[in-house]
Design a protein around this motif. Structure first.
Motif, PDB file in Angstrom:
ATOM      1  N   TYR A 493       0.810  -1.208   0.000  1.00  0.00           N
ATOM      2  CA  TYR A 493       0.000   0.000   0.000  1.00  0.00           C
ATOM      3  C   TYR A 493       0.852   1.271   0.000  1.00  0.00           C
ATOM      4  CZ  TYR A 493      -4.121  -2.663   1.728  1.00  0.00           C
ATOM      5  OH  TYR A 493      -5.172  -3.521   1.886  1.00  0.00           O
ATOM      6  N   ASP A 494       2.071   1.154   0.530  1.00  0.00           N
ATOM      7  CA  ASP A 494       2.733   2.330   1.066  1.00  0.00           C
ATOM      8  C   ASP A 494       4.003   2.751   0.349  1.00  0.00           C
ATOM      9  OD1 ASP A 494       3.937  -0.024   1.897  1.00  0.00           O
ATOM     10  OD2 ASP A 494       4.438   0.700   3.886  1.00  0.00           O
ATOM     11  N   ALA A 495       4.239   2.283  -0.879  1.00  0.00           N
ATOM     12  CA  ALA A 495       5.419   2.746  -1.603  1.00  0.00           C
ATOM     13  C   ALA A 495       5.342   4.266  -1.768  1.00  0.00           C
ATOM     14  CB  ALA A 495       5.493   2.069  -2.969  1.00  0.00           C
ATOM     15  N   PRO A 496       6.317   5.022  -1.248  1.00  0.00           N
ATOM     16  CA  PRO A 496       6.176   6.477  -1.240  1.00  0.00           C
ATOM     17  C   PRO A 496       6.367   7.119  -2.610  1.00  0.00           C
ATOM     18  CG  PRO A 496       8.285   5.841  -0.309  1.00  0.00           C
ATOM     19  CD  PRO A 496       7.524   4.570  -0.538  1.00  0.00           C
ATOM     20  N   THR A 497       7.204   6.510  -3.450  1.00  0.00           N
ATOM     21  CA  THR A 497       7.457   7.023  -4.797  1.00  0.00           C
ATOM     22  C   THR A 497       7.677   5.851  -5.732  1.00  0.00           C
ATOM     23  OG1 THR A 497       9.871   7.105  -4.551  1.00  0.00           O
ATOM     24  CG2 THR A 497       8.625   9.067  -3.846  1.00  0.00           C
ATOM     25  N   GLN A 498       7.591   6.126  -7.030  1.00  0.00           N
ATOM     26  CA  GLN A 498       7.884   5.075  -7.993  1.00  0.00           C
ATOM     27  C   GLN A 498       9.352   4.663  -7.919  1.00  0.00           C
ATOM     28  OE1 GLN A 498       5.348   3.667 -10.594  1.00  0.00           O
ATOM     29  NE2 GLN A 498       6.831   2.205  -9.799  1.00  0.00           N
ATOM     30  N   ASP A 499      10.236   5.612  -7.682  1.00  0.00           N
ATOM     31  CA  ASP A 499      11.661   5.282  -7.590  1.00  0.00           C
ATOM     32  C   ASP A 499      11.938   4.327  -6.438  1.00  0.00           C
ATOM     33  OD1 ASP A 499      12.315   6.786  -9.778  1.00  0.00           O
ATOM     34  OD2 ASP A 499      12.925   8.562  -8.622  1.00  0.00           O
ATOM     35  N   ALA A 500      11.153   4.417  -5.378  1.00  0.00           N
ATOM     36  CA  ALA A 500      11.348   3.522  -4.245  1.00  0.00           C
ATOM     37  C   ALA A 500      10.836   2.114  -4.535  1.00  0.00           C
ATOM     38  CB  ALA A 500      10.642   4.073  -3.007  1.00  0.00           C
ATOM     39  N   TRP A 501      10.059   1.976  -5.585  1.00  0.00           N
ATOM     40  CA  TRP A 501       9.441   0.675  -5.911  1.00  0.00           C
ATOM     41  C   TRP A 501       9.641   0.396  -7.401  1.00  0.00           C
ATOM     42  CZ3 TRP A 501       3.911  -0.984  -7.066  1.00  0.00           C
ATOM     43  CH2 TRP A 501       3.722  -2.333  -6.780  1.00  0.00           C
ATOM     44  N   ARG A 502      10.898   0.195  -7.756  1.00  0.00           N
ATOM     45  CA  ARG A 502      11.255  -0.041  -9.151  1.00  0.00           C
ATOM     46  C   ARG A 502      12.563  -0.835  -9.167  1.00  0.00           C
ATOM     47  NH1 ARG A 502      11.685   5.228 -11.664  1.00  0.00           N
ATOM     48  NH2 ARG A 502       9.649   5.010 -12.674  1.00  0.00           N
ATOM     49  N   HIS A 503      12.738  -1.647 -10.206  1.00  0.00           N
ATOM     50  CA  HIS A 503      13.995  -2.383 -10.344  1.00  0.00           C
ATOM     51  C   HIS A 503      14.308  -2.550 -11.829  1.00  0.00           C
ATOM     52  CE1 HIS A 503      12.371  -6.373 -11.697  1.00  0.00           C
ATOM     53  NE2 HIS A 503      11.273  -5.840 -11.204  1.00  0.00           N
ATOM     54  N   ASP A 504      15.564  -2.355 -12.189  1.00  0.00           N
ATOM     55  CA  ASP A 504      16.029  -2.577 -13.552  1.00  0.00           C
ATOM     56  C   ASP A 504      15.155  -1.869 -14.585  1.00  0.00           C
ATOM     57  OD1 ASP A 504      18.049  -4.378 -12.589  1.00  0.00           O
ATOM     58  OD2 ASP A 504      16.482  -5.886 -12.369  1.00  0.00           O
ATOM     59  N   GLY A 505      14.695  -0.677 -14.240  1.00  0.00           N
ATOM     60  CA  GLY A 505      13.862   0.081 -15.155  1.00  0.00           C
ATOM     61  C   GLY A 505      12.426  -0.373 -15.237  1.00  0.00           C
ATOM     62  N   VAL A 506      12.022  -1.336 -14.400  1.00  0.00           N
ATOM     63  CA  VAL A 506      10.665  -1.882 -14.403  1.00  0.00           C
ATOM     64  C   VAL A 506       9.898  -1.316 -13.223  1.00  0.00           C
ATOM     65  CG1 VAL A 506       9.274  -3.992 -14.245  1.00  0.00           C
ATOM     66  CG2 VAL A 506      11.442  -4.008 -15.519  1.00  0.00           C
ATOM     67  N   GLY A 508       7.627  -1.266 -10.172  1.00  0.00           N
ATOM     68  CA  GLY A 508       7.146  -2.218  -9.188  1.00  0.00           C
ATOM     69  C   GLY A 508       7.845  -3.565  -9.268  1.00  0.00           C
ATOM     70  N   PHE A 509       7.302  -4.510  -8.498  1.00  0.00           N
ATOM     71  CA  PHE A 509       7.764  -5.894  -8.487  1.00  0.00           C
ATOM     72  C   PHE A 509       6.547  -6.793  -8.618  1.00  0.00           C
ATOM     73  CE2 PHE A 509      11.187  -3.684  -6.433  1.00  0.00           C
ATOM     74  CZ  PHE A 509      12.343  -4.418  -6.701  1.00  0.00           C
ATOM     75  N   ALA A 510       6.660  -7.821  -9.428  1.00  0.00           N
ATOM     76  CA  ALA A 510       5.544  -8.746  -9.600  1.00  0.00           C
ATOM     77  C   ALA A 510       5.150  -9.376  -8.270  1.00  0.00           C
ATOM     78  CB  ALA A 510       5.913  -9.833 -10.601  1.00  0.00           C
ATOM     79  N   ALA A 511       3.865  -9.626  -8.121  1.00  0.00           N
ATOM     80  CA  ALA A 511       3.376 -10.297  -6.912  1.00  0.00           C
ATOM     81  C   ALA A 511       3.782 -11.759  -6.872  1.00  0.00           C
ATOM     82  CB  ALA A 511       1.859 -10.179  -6.836  1.00  0.00           C
ATOM     83  N   TYR A 512       3.997 -12.356  -8.028  1.00  0.00           N
ATOM     84  CA  TYR A 512       4.312 -13.788  -8.124  1.00  0.00           C
ATOM     85  C   TYR A 512       5.357 -13.917  -9.218  1.00  0.00           C
ATOM     86  CZ  TYR A 512       3.194 -18.857  -8.165  1.00  0.00           C
ATOM     87  OH  TYR A 512       3.223 -20.232  -8.069  1.00  0.00           O
TER      88      TYR A 512
END
Length: 591
Positions: A493-506, A508-512
């Motif tokens: 729920y709480d990712a403060p920014t997209q930069d905080a929740w991103r990897h390798d230019g993607v 977010g992160f997949a749930a599965y």
């Protein structure tokens, strides 16, 4: 309500009453003199001390006295979402006229060889009155190995969400899985309902090896595995996933009274062949009965990791009585066939940044009925099962049943991951792995946790996998031939920014996430839900898997529940499938 105290003339009944204060020595001495058989209502003199929060009831006790105690516990536990109270009710075989209302961290358990040996004439139920009918936070409770005979035509209610269990229960009537508000469960297994099951508002539910006259209701993701008389409407017209038979399962161990009238633990055998319906339809199921004197009966506040490890090293099994166990080192399970059984959602807390429990790569371990709560010092993981390797455990797999992990919520806590599952052939049965979205320490930079579950073992099978709110991949699957039947996930729920929740230019992160290079994997009935409360963040894919004929993913639903403008889950899997956002809230795969 003031409860009447026990009288000396009530000696056969005293085992059900917690003993405190100046009367303790006298009452203990009196109990030690009792030689009545267990069926007469008294524990034998050699009975272990299960502590004040295990309440043992007998049909010879006055119903009013039992009801008063149940009501008092419920008042304490009704809204104690993050409290430390833990309770288990044990009902000896017979018939009771009771209303058993289950609050937080409370279990109702029958002690018969089969569910119908204990009859609750009245109700065993759970509602969410404390949240005005909203059951989305009705966690951590359960009922098992008993039967319920309703005394009115109304259904019994079991309005719950994650971290709950309804096992080996026979309801001689109808069951409603809601009580007027939202609900987000749940798990039902090895149970029979003579009437109808109505899921009502349930967002998702797993039913395994169950029997009923009829199921009604659907919302987002309903999975039925080895169920007699499942609903017949096809996906995606209704969000039903039906697997005709359960491939292989070992049911959770349960308490019984043995031929001497003493408490024992029944350990069911592996059902290696595909199965349908309850395990107990022909009477007692296959398995072994282990006397409780072969268990170390642990008490919170008294036992430490050192005393528990000493007992395990001496060849004992482990019974965790209700309570919160603070650990300064990991509990270590190294003997094949060890049973670790918790009562009342017994809770382990690693205080010094260690794991709470480590299981060696051995055959036939059972872990069930407890929770692990992250401590303030960051743990590399909370629970590790096995070590990376290729030992074959197909003939005697390890079982995790009703095992829950929590990072934050009750206390400030953090862990890199919750469960590392590295043994081959493990069976999981009702796992809730939760990074808290509310409660103490529920903030992005406080209850830090990257992953919920990481599977490195091959041929791991999980029935009912709930993983929520982790900061990287919720579930990361590296082993071959994995199988999942029902998956529920809420993105953080709480990712403060997209930069905080991103990897390798993607984004977010997949749930599965099934790791690159895995060739064979199977999953049925997966729900991924988004609640984006802060910045306009996006998640690129609900699921990420390799492509290929051995990767079989069936029935996926992606839902945008709510969020800031611009938030979304962009694809269902691997860049395919529509986005869900404020314009389109739900998307399903067609297969």
């Amino acid at each position: 309500m003031t409860m009447p105290g026990p009288r000396a003339s009530d000696a056969p009944r005293l085992a059900a009453w917690p003993v405190t204060g100046r009367l303790a020595a006298g009452v203990v001495s009196l109990i030690a003199l009792l030689t009545l058989p267990l069926t007469a209502g008294a524990q034998p003199p050699t009975a272990p001390d299960l502590g004040p929060n295990v309440l043992v009831f007998d049909p010879s006790m006055p119903a009013a006295a039992i009801q008063a105690k149940l009501d008092a516990v419920f008042r304490e536990q009704e809204s104690s979402q993050f409290g430390e109270g833990r309770y288990a009710y044990l009902f000896r075989p017979g018939t009771y006229d009771l209303d058993v209302n289950l609050g937080f961290y409370t279990q109702a358990i029958g002690l018969g060889a089969k569910p119908d040996d204990v009859v609750i004439r009245g109700s065993v139920h759970s509602e969410a009155d404390w949240m005005k009918g909203n059951a989305t936070c009705t966690f951590w409770r359960g009922a098992e190995n008993l039967s319920v005979l309703p005394t009115t035509p109304a259904p019994i209610h079991f309005a719950v969400s994650q971290g709950t269990s309804f096992r080996r229960v026979h309801v001689r009537g109808d069951v409603d899985l809601w009580d007027g508000g939202w609900s987000s469960g749940g798990f039902l297994a090895d149970s029979r309902v003579d009437g109808r099951v109505n899921s009502g508002s349930q967002q998702q539910w797993l039913s395994r090896n169950a029997e009923w006259a009829r199921w009604s209701g659907a919302n987002w993701n309903m999975v039925f595995v080895g169920v007699t008389n499942p609903p017949s409407e096809p996906w995606p017209r209704k969000p039903y996933t039906v697997i005709a038979e359960t491939p292989r399962i070992r049911e959770k161990p349960f308490l019984v009274t043995d031929e001497r009238g003493l408490l024992a633990v029944r350990v069911p055998s592996l059902r290696a062949s595909p199965s349908k319906g309850v395990s107990w339809s022909g009477g007692e199921d296959r398995g072994t009965t282990v006397s409780l004197d072969r268990f170390h009966v642990a008490r919170a506040g008294k036992d430490t990791a050192a005393t528990i490890n000493s007992a395990l090293g001496a060849g004992k099994h482990l019974l965790l009585t209700p309570g919160v166990y603070h650990l300064d080192e990991a509990i270590r399970v190294s003997r094949p066939g060890t049973v670790v059984l918790g009562l009342g959602i017994a809770t382990l807390v690693p205080d010094r940044g260690t794991l709470a429990m480590v299981v060696d790569d051995v055959d036939g371990v059972t872990l069930c009925g407890f929770m692990v709560d992250a401590g303030k010092a960051t743990s590399p993981a909370l629970l590790r099962v096995g070590t990376p390797g290729k030992k074959d455990h197909a003939g005697d797999p390890t079982l995790l049943a009703d095992v829950y992990c929590r990072v934050g919520g009750a206390t400030v806590g953090s862990a890199d991951a919750c469960i590392l599952m590295d043994s081959d052939d493990v069976i999981g049965d009702n796992l809730w792995i939760w990074r808290a979205d509310h409660g103490a320490g529920a903030k992005w930079d406080v209850n830090r946790a990257k992953n919920g579950l990481i599977v490195g073992g091959d041929r791991v099978t999980i029935y009912g996998l709930f993983v929520e709110h982790f900061q990287e991949y919720q579930t990361l699957w590296k082993g071959e031939d994995g199988r999942v039947f029902f998956y529920q996930c809420e993105l953080p729920y709480d990712a403060p920014t997209q930069d905080a929740w991103r990897h390798d230019g993607v984004n977010g992160f997949a749930a599965y996430k099934v790791a690159d290079g895995v060739a064979r994997h199977e999953a049925h009935g997966l729900g991924v839900y988004g609640v984006f409360l802060h910045s306009p963040t996006k998640c690129e894919n609900a699921l990420e898997t390799p492509e290929g004929p051995g990767i079989r993913i069936h029935h996926v639903i992606s839902v945008w529940i709510t969020g800031r403008p611009g938030t979304e889950t962009t694809h269902i899997r691997n860049g395919k499938g529509p986005a869900v956002n404020a314009s389109r809230r739900t998307a399903l795969t067609e297969d």
